[in-house]
Design a protein around this motif. Structure first.
Motif, PDB file in Angstrom:
ATOM      1  N   GLU A 184       9.234 -24.107 -41.113  1.00  0.00           N
ATOM      2  CA  GLU A 184       8.720 -22.924 -41.801  1.00  0.00           C
ATOM      3  C   GLU A 184       9.759 -22.397 -42.776  1.00  0.00           C
ATOM      4  O   GLU A 184      10.935 -22.293 -42.434  1.00  0.00           O
ATOM      5  N   ASP A 219       3.755 -19.868 -44.067  1.00  0.00           N
ATOM      6  CA  ASP A 219       3.474 -18.512 -43.595  1.00  0.00           C
ATOM      7  C   ASP A 219       3.110 -17.690 -44.821  1.00  0.00           C
ATOM      8  O   ASP A 219       3.902 -17.572 -45.755  1.00  0.00           O
ATOM      9  N   HIS A 222       5.509 -15.288 -46.532  1.00  0.00           N
ATOM     10  CA  HIS A 222       6.835 -15.810 -46.929  1.00  0.00           C
ATOM     11  C   HIS A 222       6.852 -16.330 -48.361  1.00  0.00           C
ATOM     12  O   HIS A 222       7.294 -17.467 -48.621  1.00  0.00           O
ATOM     13  N   HIS A 246       0.681 -19.971 -40.909  1.00  0.00           N
ATOM     14  CA  HIS A 246       0.880 -18.709 -40.203  1.00  0.00           C
ATOM     15  C   HIS A 246       0.198 -17.659 -41.056  1.00  0.00           C
ATOM     16  O   HIS A 246       0.601 -17.427 -42.194  1.00  0.00           O
ATOM     17  N   ASP A 289       0.233 -15.110 -37.329  1.00  0.00           N
ATOM     18  CA  ASP A 289       1.603 -14.676 -37.036  1.00  0.00           C
ATOM     19  C   ASP A 289       1.733 -13.236 -37.513  1.00  0.00           C
ATOM     20  O   ASP A 289       1.949 -12.990 -38.703  1.00  0.00           O
TER      21      ASP A 289
HETATM   22 MN    MN Z   1       5.749 -17.114 -39.261  1.00  0.00          MN
END
Ligand code: MN
Ligand code: LRH
Length: 393
Positions: A184, A219, A222, A246, A289
């Protein structure tokens, strides 16, 4: 709604499953405060109980992501405990996430730390996590490291790349035949000058350096502002590097807001990219997440699961064959209407009917409210939760 559309939605919902995070049920906060909820889960057993209730109400969350040091403080010795909780609450352990942050030793990094001793400590934790995943028959080891630096000139980015490659290759070598490792990336936080695995390219190169079982985890929180996330996913799918998602939402940074709360059209576009790839994206792990700092934990989790399910159903309504013809003919407005009209479609009646035909509550959020689950767990857990401290400094 045309029967053909209902069939498309049913087919999509029959295969859509989403993993939920154990930490989404716990009391979490920001550096400016943690607001305690009476019904929040503190023990791993309570997290599995809540995950089991979400699965009972939605029918599409059979696995719960495990953060090793948060959920299995005794490491490998806790495997029988988790197996017992799986049997008791009817949900399985999903992806296994090592904790390569928080420990004092990781001040200057974990797998990218200049200290060989500390790198070995991090590698050992990843190898232990692989054994835990084997013990729980979990497919995915899901790795995120907070490694980086806060000031220019204070760390060698190139030496840290080599150290990360050593650690990731050692971990890859320990994986079982049906296991994968997901890497990730995140552009910043908690590091604020450089982050060692900051974007999809860095993660992809680390995967290629590690081996064929290494894939990139995207994610949605991110990315720097303006980043086209579905384009990154298209590249990763095309280059056989897409491991999974995520999901959460954000307005500014890694805000941990509930998915679809700020930009539901973005999640629709992401699901559309995955669905348009067909079998090439079949093995993608779709996970939530989120840490729920203000919303009720159970309500936020169920709202997120239902929202993801509905956006996936909408994306499944796209006529991908016709869309491809319009795209390659550069018939822009027709292509956009073919793509976007699916997003405008209200799939809630069809999704409620899909749940009804499977003996599930038509409206899981309403059913949660009617069940009194949150009130009951609040009474049971209030004492312990009110004892827990909430100060940052
Ligand atoms: Mn994450
Ligand atoms: C890092 C992250 C990572 C988890 C953590 C809970 O921001 O997205 O996936 O380890 O959140």
């Amino acid at each position: 709604m045309k029967d053909q559309s209902v069939e498309q939605i049913d087919k999509a919902l029959d295969q859509f499953r989403i993993e939920i995070p154990s930490w989404g049920f716990a009391n979490t906060g920001t550096r400016f405060g943690k607001f305690i909820q009476d019904a929040a889960a503190t023990t791993t057993a309570e997290k599995f109980a809540d995950a089991g209730e979400v699965f009972r109400l939605t029918g599409i969350t059979p696995t719960v992501a495990i953060h090793v040091l948060w959920d299995m403080p005794n490491g490998l010795d806790d495997v029988p405990v988790i197996r017992g909780l799986e049997r008791k609450y009817g949900v399985r352990a999903g992806s296994i996430k090592p904790n390569l942050f928080e420990a004092q030793e990781y001040k200057f990094g974990s797998i990218a730390n200049p200290s060989a001793e500390i790198r070995q400590m991090a590698i050992q934790h990843m190898l232990d996590s692989v054994e835990i995943a084997k013990g729980l028959e979990s497919r995915d080891l899901s790795i995120w490291v907070s490694d980086g630096s806060n000031y220019p000139g204070t760390q060698s980015v190139r030496r840290r790349i080599r150290w990360m490659e050593e650690a990731m290759s050692a971990t890859h070598a320990a994986l079982g035949p049906n296991q994968r490792m997901l890497i990730e990336y995140k552009p910043f936080e908690p590091a604020f000058y450089h982050t060692d695995i900051a974007d999809w390219g860095m993660a992809m190169l680390l995967c290629q350096a590690s081996g064929a079982k290494a894939k990139v985890l995207v994610d949605t929180g991110h990315h720097l502002q303006g980043t086209n996330i579905e384009q990154i996913i298209a590249w990763l799918i095309e280059k056989d590097g897409f491991g999974g998602l995520h999901l959460n939402d954000r307005k500014y940074a890694d805000d941990d807001l509930t998915l679809g709360s700020i930009d539901p059209y973005q999640l629709f576009r992401i699901f559309a990219e995955i669905l348009s790839a067909g079998a090439k994206a079949d093995s993608a792990a779709v996970m939530i997440d989120q840490s729920h700092n203000l919303k009720g934990k159970m309500e936020a989790m169920i709202q997120s699961v239902v929202t993801a399910q509905e956006l996936y159903a909408r994306a499944a309504l796209i006529d991908f064959k016709r869309l491809a013809e319009l795209q390659d003919a550069c018939r822009l407005v027709e292509a956009e209407e073919c793509f976007r009209s699916a997003f405008w479609t209200d799939v809630r009646p069809a999704t409620r009917a899909w749940r009804g035909r499977r003996g599930l509550a038509a409206d899981p959020l309403q059913e949660l409210a009617a069940s009194g689950y949150v009130e009951r767990t609040g009474r049971e857990r209030r004492e312990r939760n009110r004892q827990s401290t909430a100060t940052y400094a």
